[in-house]
Design a protein around this motif. Structure first.
Motif, PDB file in Angstrom:
ATOM      1  N   LEU A   1      34.597  45.187  97.340  1.00  0.00           N
ATOM      2  CA  LEU A   1      35.603  46.145  97.822  1.00  0.00           C
ATOM      3  C   LEU A   1      36.216  46.928  96.676  1.00  0.00           C
ATOM      4  N   LEU A   2      36.175  46.351  95.475  1.00  0.00           N
ATOM      5  CA  LEU A   2      36.846  46.992  94.356  1.00  0.00           C
ATOM      6  C   LEU A   2      36.119  48.222  93.845  1.00  0.00           C
ATOM      7  N   LYS A   3      34.818  48.289  94.058  1.00  0.00           N
ATOM      8  CA  LYS A   3      34.087  49.477  93.647  1.00  0.00           C
ATOM      9  C   LYS A   3      34.672  50.674  94.383  1.00  0.00           C
ATOM     10  N   PRO A   4      35.016  51.723  93.663  1.00  0.00           N
ATOM     11  CA  PRO A   4      35.660  52.843  94.351  1.00  0.00           C
ATOM     12  C   PRO A   4      34.790  53.439  95.450  1.00  0.00           C
ATOM     13  N   GLU A   5      33.480  53.473  95.225  1.00  0.00           N
ATOM     14  CA  GLU A   5      32.599  54.075  96.230  1.00  0.00           C
ATOM     15  C   GLU A   5      32.707  53.306  97.530  1.00  0.00           C
ATOM     16  N   LEU A   6      32.874  51.984  97.424  1.00  0.00           N
ATOM     17  CA  LEU A   6      32.822  51.199  98.642  1.00  0.00           C
ATOM     18  C   LEU A   6      34.060  51.385  99.485  1.00  0.00           C
ATOM     19  N   GLY A   7      35.174  51.642  98.796  1.00  0.00           N
ATOM     20  CA  GLY A   7      36.366  52.009  99.555  1.00  0.00           C
ATOM     21  C   GLY A   7      36.087  53.259 100.377  1.00  0.00           C
TER      22      GLY A   7
ATOM     23  N   ALA B   1      27.918  67.333  91.323  1.00  0.00           N
ATOM     24  CA  ALA B   1      28.070  68.051  90.052  1.00  0.00           C
ATOM     25  C   ALA B   1      29.549  68.202  89.695  1.00  0.00           C
ATOM     26  N   VAL B   2      30.343  68.553  90.703  1.00  0.00           N
ATOM     27  CA  VAL B   2      31.778  68.743  90.452  1.00  0.00           C
ATOM     28  C   VAL B   2      32.429  67.416  90.057  1.00  0.00           C
ATOM     29  N   ALA B   3      31.946  66.319  90.638  1.00  0.00           N
ATOM     30  CA  ALA B   3      32.490  65.003  90.281  1.00  0.00           C
ATOM     31  C   ALA B   3      32.213  64.699  88.815  1.00  0.00           C
ATOM     32  N   LEU B   4      30.995  64.984  88.356  1.00  0.00           N
ATOM     33  CA  LEU B   4      30.699  64.750  86.943  1.00  0.00           C
ATOM     34  C   LEU B   4      31.665  65.552  86.077  1.00  0.00           C
ATOM     35  N   LEU B   5      31.850  66.810  86.453  1.00  0.00           N
ATOM     36  CA  LEU B   5      32.751  67.673  85.693  1.00  0.00           C
ATOM     37  C   LEU B   5      34.172  67.115  85.704  1.00  0.00           C
ATOM     38  N   MET B   6      34.602  66.633  86.885  1.00  0.00           N
ATOM     39  CA  MET B   6      35.963  66.101  86.983  1.00  0.00           C
ATOM     40  C   MET B   6      36.126  64.829  86.177  1.00  0.00           C
TER      41      MET B   6
ATOM     42  N   LEU C   1      22.663  59.445  85.501  1.00  0.00           N
ATOM     43  CA  LEU C   1      23.192  60.138  84.344  1.00  0.00           C
ATOM     44  C   LEU C   1      24.503  59.505  83.886  1.00  0.00           C
ATOM     45  N   LEU C   2      25.349  59.240  84.869  1.00  0.00           N
ATOM     46  CA  LEU C   2      26.698  58.776  84.575  1.00  0.00           C
ATOM     47  C   LEU C   2      26.705  57.351  84.039  1.00  0.00           C
ATOM     48  N   LEU C   3      25.920  56.497  84.641  1.00  0.00           N
ATOM     49  CA  LEU C   3      26.033  55.070  84.342  1.00  0.00           C
ATOM     50  C   LEU C   3      24.979  54.558  83.378  1.00  0.00           C
ATOM     51  N   ARG C   4      23.860  55.267  83.269  1.00  0.00           N
ATOM     52  CA  ARG C   4      22.753  54.698  82.519  1.00  0.00           C
ATOM     53  C   ARG C   4      22.379  55.462  81.265  1.00  0.00           C
ATOM     54  N   THR C   5      23.065  56.549  80.970  1.00  0.00           N
ATOM     55  CA  THR C   5      22.665  57.309  79.786  1.00  0.00           C
ATOM     56  C   THR C   5      23.819  57.426  78.801  1.00  0.00           C
ATOM     57  N   ARG C   6      23.477  57.803  77.574  1.00  0.00           N
ATOM     58  CA  ARG C   6      24.506  58.033  76.563  1.00  0.00           C
ATOM     59  C   ARG C   6      25.416  59.151  77.043  1.00  0.00           C
ATOM     60  N   PHE C   7      24.768  60.174  77.598  1.00  0.00           N
ATOM     61  CA  PHE C   7      25.548  61.325  78.026  1.00  0.00           C
ATOM     62  C   PHE C   7      26.628  60.903  79.022  1.00  0.00           C
TER      63      PHE C   7
ATOM     64  N   GLY D   1      40.684  62.961  85.249  1.00  0.00           N
ATOM     65  CA  GLY D   1      39.474  62.715  84.476  1.00  0.00           C
ATOM     66  C   GLY D   1      39.312  61.271  84.062  1.00  0.00           C
ATOM     67  N   GLY D   2      38.094  60.952  83.623  1.00  0.00           N
ATOM     68  CA  GLY D   2      37.838  59.636  83.073  1.00  0.00           C
ATOM     69  C   GLY D   2      37.469  58.561  84.060  1.00  0.00           C
ATOM     70  N   PHE D   3      37.493  58.874  85.331  1.00  0.00           N
ATOM     71  CA  PHE D   3      37.211  57.845  86.329  1.00  0.00           C
ATOM     72  C   PHE D   3      36.621  58.460  87.582  1.00  0.00           C
ATOM     73  N   GLY D   4      35.616  57.821  88.126  1.00  0.00           N
ATOM     74  CA  GLY D   4      35.014  58.315  89.358  1.00  0.00           C
ATOM     75  C   GLY D   4      33.544  57.977  89.423  1.00  0.00           C
ATOM     76  N   SER D   5      32.879  58.413  90.479  1.00  0.00           N
ATOM     77  CA  SER D   5      31.457  58.120  90.604  1.00  0.00           C
ATOM     78  C   SER D   5      30.760  59.199  91.405  1.00  0.00           C
ATOM     79  N   ALA D   6      29.458  59.325  91.159  1.00  0.00           N
ATOM     80  CA  ALA D   6      28.667  60.322  91.869  1.00  0.00           C
ATOM     81  C   ALA D   6      28.468  59.900  93.326  1.00  0.00           C
ATOM     82  N   VAL D   7      28.221  58.621  93.526  1.00  0.00           N
ATOM     83  CA  VAL D   7      28.025  58.131  94.894  1.00  0.00           C
ATOM     84  C   VAL D   7      29.296  58.372  95.707  1.00  0.00           C
TER      85      VAL D   7
END
Ligand SMILES: Nc1ncnc2c1ncn2[C@@H]1O[C@H](COP(=O)(O)OP(=O)(O)OP(=O)(O)O)[C@@H](O)[C@H]1O
Ligand SMILES: Nc1ncnc2c1ncn2[C@@H]1O[C@H](COP(=O)(O)OP(=O)(O)OP(=O)(O)O)[C@@H](O)[C@H]1O
Ligand SMILES: [Mg+2]
Ligand SMILES: [Mg+2]
Lengths: 308, 345, 268, 345, 268
Positions: free
Chosen positions: B21-27, B68-73, B205-211, B286-292
């Motif tokens: 439940l703690l994963k933001p996406e799951l909420g 895309a906007v989420a990554l930017l945010m 991109l968000l979770l598995r890469t350096r970028f 900024g600094g927090f969020g997920s693509a899913v």
């Protein structure tokens, strides 16, 4: 390889360029149409063509918010223009500004909406008619087609003109009609919304749209939903003309916006130079004309050029 | 005195459910389920295959942009010009092909290059001036809106560009951007597939890469990031360009699907993208969020806006219901997270 | 001693607008030695450190690395030159997990081309190991740094710098938030880095921390150098005295003890 | 070793000019001067008394809102419902008086109470749930938009309310909200006066009262503020209510001036308020900004939007020019500040 | 000694989700005495302090103020009860001016009714004076706190708490970022507050700072109390030993000195 025969939209230039010299009046046109609105873009084309034909200088500005429209009228008065053309979706809001213009000795012609208040504010005349007349024509025609239940697709929530159109259709249709809201700036989602309505209410057998672009997606939505609803629309564009030809759209109602703009400028010019007033001050009607399968073919080319 | 990692006496046990439940996406996902159940109960067409295909359709293009906007945010920025850029991309492709006879693929490449350049300029100005991206992209938003209209008007004398289906290679474009896949008797738009692909790519991109790590750092604390060598400027500019890439994709989908495009297309959608990202749990700071999460946000928005129509509510009140549903969805989401956090942190 | 120092700082000056933070400060850092920078609050120690780590550029003077003048235009350039820093404000992103912070800016990757990706397993494993080495036994490397205690956070920053510091390690008051045990661990780390041949710049307010490990002592006061001494030129007592406050603590202890008669006379 | 405060050797001299340039408002003020000079050079009507009265008019109502929104932004929050609330206030007053025959003053009091309640709800939800104000007020924004339209349609069967000038006491209202003052032959709206009053009141509140200190703390670091006893929740809610109060004032001005109001009034203005505040130097992240700056931001916006008309530029490109001018104004503002900061910090 | 202590902490427990930060901790604070809380990083010192200052509410146990159980529901309530705190993270708003931060939450006002306003002159003057008293000579009270050095910031926070602490003053590692001189000043402040009859809770990692001023010593380890001692029960040496690490520093000093033969053998 760039072959220009691929350029499917290239248009023939319409009309000759304006008279040299001309009258040289400064005429301001202030409307309530939002920027990018198809209908008002045609009005603007008419205004500009008349300006170049008459040799007048035109300044066209518009804002859907009545207070801002009033401020634009004030700006025109400040600039001491020779003539003023105003569309009055909300006459009360513009009253003070229009009267100020009249008091400053600027001849005013109202176009499109506000016919009933035009005289009262001191305008020379009114060209075109309220959305009401066009709407009633659509309602009557649909009634003749035997529509039992219709939806009216409003593509900008709360827009006075659009609401008037739907209300007028309802007044003569004599059958239940429901408003549906979509977003003109996201036509793809608009299509899904119209389809949703048709899927969930299979009794709907008539769809009225209030502008060309929405008519196209409504036609697609009717097809995809497997509905037998008939489609009528306000205003023209190339796709609508083609749709009418193909029978996907029953008919389109045309108020000849080009003429509303063109005639207003022309009449102001004639008034300034010769004190002429067409119709002697009575309202000059520009429509409504129904575009049906019979006459759509001729108009299609003109619609593509932005004059119908 | 030191205890093994597996059995620190200061750590109480946490159930699997609560962890999940703690994963933001799951909420957000629970919010989506709630909305689905609600409308499915009101209308059986809503839950029919045809209905599902229909509300997935607007959710799909919104979802691609939302990712895309989420990554930017997450990287700490907004792009108010994102919506209008979809229009710019489509208008450029449309004008070049139908009015100037440019080869279809060249035209698409040019429009892609153009919007990427816009993204670059957005990012560059933000990085260079240090002004908030809100104000920079508001400037480009207004400018593009004017350009889209002005140029369309200038070239076509109308406010729309037609006949995109007459261009060479339209069949291929249609297959890629606008074909339909029939499942259970309903036609699903291929955009839904691209949406899934975009979500997976964004997450990866968000979770598995350096970028991805740099994105979090840029949005979380750009200064700290800079101090440990994160190329903050490059990351920021790239994020703006990714947003532009998504806008190009969505704009192209639109013109291919509709075979025409309007000068105003996309205007006002930028806020909806941000809403989807925020519903999905992205922090505005900024600094927090997920693509899913952003994708699920798009799903909630798509279901709600179409669900209201299926439920047959009065159109005049449409926005009211939309607002109420959004508020309920985020509040439910929040409540669930709070509840879960009560037993972790 | 080798003849060319690892890093030489010559007459460095830095102003912020109208605030003169540093003026004409010089010292050297040799490989295998610890240079301590000492001084009051606001003396300019952090400013000096930020110049060494590429955060600020000096307004005057120059830096020589291996005897050659360098310009450290950004922290990245400094890192690439083998200079790792523990900043006083730690330079951590509070919302990010410990292991992500640990490798921030220097992420290990695996795979190639478009499939090149962050090597999470290695990163998590390394983080856990390096922290355990420091005596910090983290419950969960996925915990956001923002929820760690001040000292835990400091330990993570130090472990990171030690891990990445290839030639020169800079620590800005690394022990200030630490417990006695952890401070001891950090001093041992510094000694170990030194013995491995790294140059170390160590900032502290505590002469008892500085003297045991230091080889050179640069003393700053209000942006100016009060002197740059080798250990042989200075005793702990002298050092303490120079640090503005001197043996005050001892003296203070007496002063603070109250007169025994007064003890317990607690006003209501 | 300690030196007197007046002569700290570590402090270099700073010229008065540079000190002045450092105030955020003054950066914006220079931007405003720039914009003025630009349009005044293009059009002499723009700089005539009539022209000035004309562009001060839109700036005035925008300015009143911008001041309130700036306070809210300094406190760390957005109110996307601010624009629609102006409509809600006017519609409520209009419906109550013209359709239900409620006494004018009672109707105004009811509409004021209503929007204050909306502001309270906005603030309460933000404080209570900890969700970003962006998403909460987006919800109320959509809901109010729906309510404004739905109720207006329900009661009047149209989308506008007329005949406000027929109500009892309209003269008084007109004198207070919509009278004109003739100076140098031009009619200046009284709203300009109220704008000045609002700016002074906002500045005073921000800089000279305890509450102002709390606003800065709430936006700058709510947690730190809470720890030293700042009533963060109360401050936040009050700020939302101040925004609502301003919306009521502006909405009332509008219905009195126009004698009618449209259901969609105010929609879309919320972004412009924020823009004005940001041009004036407010940080989007809270904790920094000024009321005077926001007012100047409104001035820049008002001059630009009317100036384009006076300059006679093609309306199709209006947005383009608007965007370009805004971008130039903020960039100039920023450049000036950077320049000044080079010699302080 | 008076019979009823100013503040009594009984069996206080606090958990964050699944993290047990404090369990069953008790101690007393008497007016005119200093209670020191000592312990490793992450021992729960800051958590205890936050309970005393109303930031957190305990999950178990109780607080007694003047012998009566109280519930401190918010920092405001604690402040109103005369409890002022210097937080480890200082609780300052970086963008605000020094004087605004100083009086944040307790602004002096003048005038009445709608004209009641922040008394700026008094605030600025008081801030300047209180800081001068601490030996911090600020250039400009209008400077944002965010641009102060770490130690300057800490001094401002301490000066603020001392100014507002009416009955109980709590300091969470106030000396950690301070220079020797400033640390001395803070210790003197603590002593002065004690002598004025205030109760003081003082957290530190430095036994040399704690022992001279402390009257009671609460030693925490991993959230549990290792004991709560009066000064008479404990010598400095014992205290140092108890603080996990003990006389390690001495020993460390030897260890860190390298074998003289190796000195200078700096690897290239
Ligand atoms: N970015 C900046 N802008 C303006 N002034 C600055 C800036 N950074 C530092 N200063 C000033 O420069 C002086 C030196 O600051 P610095 O942080 O280097 O001190 P320090 O020796 O590290 O002190 P401490 O021991 O308290 O950490 C201080 O007076 C500080 O206010
Ligand atoms: N809000 C919180 N959420 C979760 N865990 C927390 C929170 N606050 C503190 N903790 C945990 O509780 C434990 C005690 O933290 P606390 O800050 O009280 O330690 P401390 O004794 O002050 O340490 P230090 O000397 O490093 O400041 C730590 O392990 C910390 O991670
Ligand atoms: Mg420092
Ligand atoms: Mg602590």
């Amino acid at each position: 390889a760039c072959t220009s025969d691929n350029a499917v939209n290239v248009q023939q230039s319409t009309g000759a360029s304006g008279g040299q010299g001309g009258y040289g009046y400064k005429i301001a046109v202030v409307t309530h149409g939002s920027a990018g609105d198809a209908f008002w873009s045609i009005v603007k084309n008419g205004v500009e063509k008349a300006g170049s034909d008459m040799g007048d200088t035109i300044s066209y500005s518009s804002d859907g918010d009545p207070q801002k429209q009033a401020q634009l009228i004030d700006a025109a008065v400040n600039q001491k223009v020779d003539g003023l053309v105003v569309s009055m979706a909300n006459p009360d809001a513009l009253k003070a500004s229009v009267e100020k213009a009249v008091a400053a000795g600027i001849p005013v012609i109202t176009i499109n909406s506000g016919a009933s208040r035009s005289k009262e504010f001191g305008a020379l005349t009114h060209i075109g008619q309220d959305e009401k007349v066009a709407g009633e024509a659509v309602g009557t025609e649909l009634k003749n087609q035997g529509i039992k239940k219709a939806i009216c697709v409003i593509h900008e929530a709360g827009n006075v003109g659009l609401e008037e159109r739907c209300a007028a259709v309802a007044s003569t249709l004599g059958a239940p009609i429901e408003n549906l809201q979509v977003d003109i700036n996201n036509l793809q989602s608009s299509q899904a919304t119209i389809k949703a309505k048709l899927q969930s209410d299979t009794a709907v057998d008539g769809v009225v749209t209030l502008g060309g672009p929405v008519a196209s997606v409504a036609a697609a939505a009717i097809g995809e939903a497997g509905s037998a609803a008939k489609l009528a629309t306000f205003d023209l564009n190339a796709d609508v003309a083609k749709g009418v030809q193909d029978g996907k759209i029953l008919f389109a109602v045309d108020q000849q916006p080009y003429l509303q703009g063109y005639m207003a400028v022309t009449m102001l010019t004639q008034y300034k130079s010769n004190l002429n007033v067409l119709g002697g001050g009575q309202q000059v009607l520009t429509g409504p004309a129904l575009v049906t399968k019979d006459n759509a073919a001729q108009i299609a080319q003109l619609a593509a050029a932005g004059t119908r | 005195m030191s205890v093994g990692i597996a059995a620190d006496e200061r750590v109480a046990r946490v159930g699997l459910l609560k962890r999940v439940l703690l994963k933001p996406e799951l909420g957000a996902l629970l919010g989506a389920v709630l909305v689905f159940v609600f409308f499915a109960a009101l209308s059986d067409v809503f839950r029919s295959p045809g209905g599902v295909a229909n509300w997935l359709d607007p959710a799909s293009t919104l979802g691609i942009m939302a990712v895309a906007v989420a990554l930017l945010m997450i990287g700490g920025h907004f792009d108010l010009s994102a919506g209008v850029q979809t229009g710019t991309a489509a208008i450029t492709s449309g004008l070049l092909t139908t009015y100037y006879g440019v080869n279809t693929w060249a035209a698409l490449a040019i429009s892609l290059a153009l919007v990427l350049a816009i993204g670059f300029v957005n990012g560059y100005l933000v990085v260079r001036t240090g002004l908030p991206s809100f104000i920079i992209t508001l400037g480009t938003f207004l400018m593009l809106q004017g350009l889209n209209l002005g140029i369309t008007k200038l070239v076509t004398n109308t406010v729309q560009i037609n006949n995109f289906d007459k261009i060479i290679g339209y069949d291929v474009l249609h297959a890629v951007f606008a074909s339909e896949i029939t499942i259970a008797g309903a036609d699903f738009q291929i955009a839904i597939l691209w949406w899934v692909v975009a979500t997976i790519a964004g997450s990866w991109l968000l979770l598995r890469t350096r970028f991805g790590n740099w994105i979090f750092a840029t949005g979380g604390d750009a200064n700290a990031g800079r101090n440990v060598g994160v190329p903050v400027a490059r990351t920021t500019i790239t994020l703006f360009m990714i947003t532009s890439l998504a806008a190009w994709f969505v704009g192209t989908t639109q013109i291919v699907r509709l075979t025409s495009i309007q000068a105003q297309a996309g205007f006002g959608q930028e806020l909806i993208y941000i809403v989807a990202a925020v519903i999905g749990g992205c922090l505005l700071t900024g600094g927090f969020g997920s693509a899913v999460g952003a994708s699920i946000g798009a799903l909630i928005f798509g279901m709600t806006s179409q669900g209201i129509v299926y439920a047959g509510w009065d159109a005049d009140w449409f926005k009211f219901f939309l607002g109420a549903m959004l508020l309920l969805a985020v509040l439910a989401n929040q409540y669930i997270r709070r509840f879960a956090e009560l037993s972790r942190r | 001693m080798t003849d060319s120092p690892l890093l030489e700082i010559r007459d460095v000056t830095k102003t912020f607008g109208n605030v003169i933070s540093l003026s004409g400060v010089s010292t050297t850092v040799r490989a295998g030695q610890v240079t301590c920078v000492l001084g009051d609050n606001g003396a300019g120690k952090s400013t000096l450190i930020k110049i060494l780590s590429g955060v600020h550029q000096p307004d005057g003077g120059e830096l020589l690395l291996d005897g050659k003048p360098v310009r450290l235009g950004s922290p990245r350039e400094a890192l690439d030159a083998g200079i790792a820093t523990v900043y006083q404000d730690l330079a951590m992103v509070p919302l990010m997990a410990i292991w992500r912070n640990f490798f921030l800016g220097s992420e290990p990757t695996k795979g190639w081309g478009p499939f090149r990706r962050f090597d999470r397993a290695t990163a998590i494993e390394t983080t856990r190991r390096e922290l355990l080495d420091m005596g910090i036994d983290i419950r969960d490397p996925d915990q956001p740094v923002g929820t760690l205690s001040g000292g835990e956070r400091q330990s993570v920053a130090i472990a990171r710098a030690v891990h990445f510091g290839a030639r020169l390690l800079i620590l800005d008051e690394p022990t200030s938030a630490l417990g006695v045990k952890q401070a001891g661990v950090v001093l041992r780390y510094i000694a170990r880095a030194r013995d491995r041949g790294l140059g170390v710049v160590f900032i502290t307010h505590n002469p008892h921390h500085a003297y045991p490990v230091g080889d050179r002592f640069l003393i700053l006061n209000r942006g100016r150098s009060l002197g740059d001494f080798a250990k042989s030129e200075l005793s702990l007592a002298e050092l303490t005295r120079m640090m503005a406050g001197g043996a005050e603590l001892e003296e203070l202890a007496h002063e603070l003890e109250r007169d025994p008669a007064a003890t317990g006379k607690a006003p209501q």
